[in-house]
Design a protein around this motif. Sequence first.
Motif, short mmCIF file in Angstrom:
data_model
loop_
_atom_site.label_atom_id
_atom_site.label_comp_id
_atom_site.label_asym_id
_atom_site.label_seq_id
_atom_site.Cartn_x
_atom_site.Cartn_y
_atom_site.Cartn_z
N LEU A 169 14.64 17.30 -6.90
CA LEU A 169 15.44 18.40 -6.35
C LEU A 169 15.25 18.56 -4.84
O LEU A 169 15.67 19.57 -4.27
N ALA A 170 14.65 17.59 -4.22
CA ALA A 170 14.59 17.49 -2.76
C ALA A 170 14.30 16.03 -2.44
O ALA A 170 13.62 15.35 -3.21
N ARG B 269 11.89 20.38 -17.78
CA ARG B 269 10.75 19.97 -16.96
C ARG B 269 9.74 19.23 -17.83
O ARG B 269 9.40 19.67 -18.91
N ILE B 270 9.26 18.09 -17.34
CA ILE B 270 8.31 17.28 -18.12
C ILE B 270 6.90 17.51 -17.60
O ILE B 270 6.67 17.66 -16.41
N GLU B 271 5.96 17.50 -18.53
CA GLU B 271 4.56 17.78 -18.17
C GLU B 271 3.94 16.64 -17.37
O GLU B 271 3.17 16.86 -16.44
N SER B 272 4.28 15.40 -17.73
CA SER B 272 3.65 14.24 -17.09
C SER B 272 4.51 13.68 -15.97
O SER B 272 4.64 12.46 -15.82
N ILE C 106 7.36 14.21 -7.40
CA ILE C 106 8.62 14.74 -7.94
C ILE C 106 8.43 16.17 -8.42
O ILE C 106 9.27 17.05 -8.18
N ALA C 107 7.31 16.42 -9.09
CA ALA C 107 7.03 17.78 -9.57
C ALA C 107 7.03 18.78 -8.43
O ALA C 107 7.46 19.93 -8.58
N VAL D 160 0.88 -1.17 0.00
CA VAL D 160 0.00 0.00 0.00
C VAL D 160 0.91 1.21 0.00
O VAL D 160 1.60 1.49 0.98
N LEU D 161 0.94 1.93 -1.11
CA LEU D 161 1.90 3.00 -1.34
C LEU D 161 1.24 4.35 -1.12
O LEU D 161 0.20 4.64 -1.71
N CYS D 162 1.84 5.17 -0.29
CA CYS D 162 1.30 6.49 0.02
C CYS D 162 2.02 7.51 -0.86
O CYS D 162 3.20 7.81 -0.63
N THR D 163 1.31 8.03 -1.85
CA THR D 163 1.95 8.92 -2.82
C THR D 163 2.43 10.21 -2.17
O THR D 163 3.43 10.79 -2.60
N GLY D 164 1.74 10.66 -1.13
CA GLY D 164 2.18 11.86 -0.45
C GLY D 164 3.50 11.68 0.28
O GLY D 164 4.13 12.67 0.67
N ASN D 165 3.93 10.45 0.45
CA ASN D 165 5.20 10.16 1.10
C ASN D 165 6.27 9.76 0.11
O ASN D 165 7.35 9.31 0.50
N GLY D 166 5.97 9.89 -1.19
CA GLY D 166 6.99 9.66 -2.20
C GLY D 166 6.97 8.30 -2.85
O GLY D 166 7.88 7.98 -3.63
#
Length: 510
Positions: free
Chosen positions: A415-416, A446-449, A454-455, A193-199
């Motif tokens: 970049l972080a 910079r890529i749109e998708s 990361i963005a 279960v992957l939490c996108t807000g945590n990367g």
Amino acid sequence: MTTFILVAGAHTGGWIWREVAAGLRESGARAHPMTLSGMGDPGRPAGPGTDLETHIGELLCLIDELDAAEVVLVGHCYGIYPVLGAADRRPERIARIVHLDAGMPRHGDQALALVPDEAVRDRLSHRTGADGDDWLTPPPPSPEAWQRWGSVAGIPSAALTRLTDNAVPQPVGTLTQPLRLTGAASTLPATGVLCTGNGSSIAMVEGLVGLGDPRFQALADPRVTFFELDTGHWPMLSRADEVAGILLRAAAGEGHRVTATSEQPAHLRPFLLDVPERRRERIGRVDLHFPGDLADGLSGTEGPWPAVVFVHGGPVHADVRPTPREWPGFVGYARLVADLGAVGVTLDHRLHDLADYGRAAEDLAEAVDLVRADPRVDADRVALWFFSAGGLLSADWLAEPPPWLRCVAATYPILAPMPNWGLVQARFRPAVAVRSARGLPFVLTRIESERAEIAATVEAFLAAAKECDAAVEVIDVPLGRHGFETTDRSEQARRAVEHAARSVLGHLRD
């Protein structure tokens, strides 16, 4: 009836699962939130002998007591260590293992790797004994410091207060004792279960599998499934109802499956530009691609030319072949700048794990010294070009740019550090370092998708750059994706690569 055993992360106990357990029970399942020794239960205090094996033993006792045919073990953060240890000893009793925003520790790994404070990790790793309360780590994080353990995105303020008020010191032996595994549970069904807000994200997992990293090939097993949650590291506090629903679906074998493919991996496909092959010379971990035709000789009187050093991302396992300096994308970039009159340099640095950024930085510095010492290179005209997670390595050069560094470039960079990258040293923060760049040109593709997590690091960098009036040029790639140079041969992608290369070379000639 499915039985869930819920094991919490560092500094927390069974109380953190209150809402999730209630949701599981309302759906007809059985739920057993565990509070392990030293984790807040007065009946199970910590002592000098409390270690990882203590926690594994307590889980085994519960598993043995339960009259359940289907036991699903759920481990969050540190909790995955005792979960895997217990599953390894009772594989016949376990129906599935759920990694709730948790890693994939292996035999011999220490949970100490989860501690975000490098000084604390170092102190605990060199601990020789336990006196008084020395078996306990420092107090649990303050409300402001929880972010260092993982993203607190989505946690209501009242729940964050509860997290702080109920947290306890972590018994140090649970962090320093290596996990012992025999492999007995390696074939059990598993769910991440992957939490996108945590990367974390499914796209990231698919990228790791496609990269050929042997550590992650098991993730393409059909018994392994994945879910995503758009929240931070403590979803049981921010998305309790959704967590309960996902656990029930995971127990039923649902979820996204990563498919292994016989197709050529994306990073090994041809470069999007047809650039001629150039003379190449290999020195240790460094390849130099020189201007001129293949038939030209290499005499000491040639040049000197400016140089562009291309820095790959990662982590890339040491056993991955071919190594990054031979990947078509990097070779293509090196040949492109050679075609434009500069030495294109590719290298293999040793970013094999998140803890390796310091070592990778040393490898890069050594490579740069080697390149600048070559008589065919103009030592006063060098650019560094970073990709993906290699972007963090730009921080050293932005913080103290040497006079010979004429330009820094970055393509789809990180970049972080991601919120769950606790092992990355504090110095690798380009958004902080850019404030010291002193007018050093920075060419950002910079890529749109891009993945949202990361963005966000790119936007934070650009905001910091704007505040200090840094010289940043942004080249956008419409519909571009991570690694687009070997997957997208559109005209707009070609133009973006050519534009970036000519911008970098322009700064080298200024």
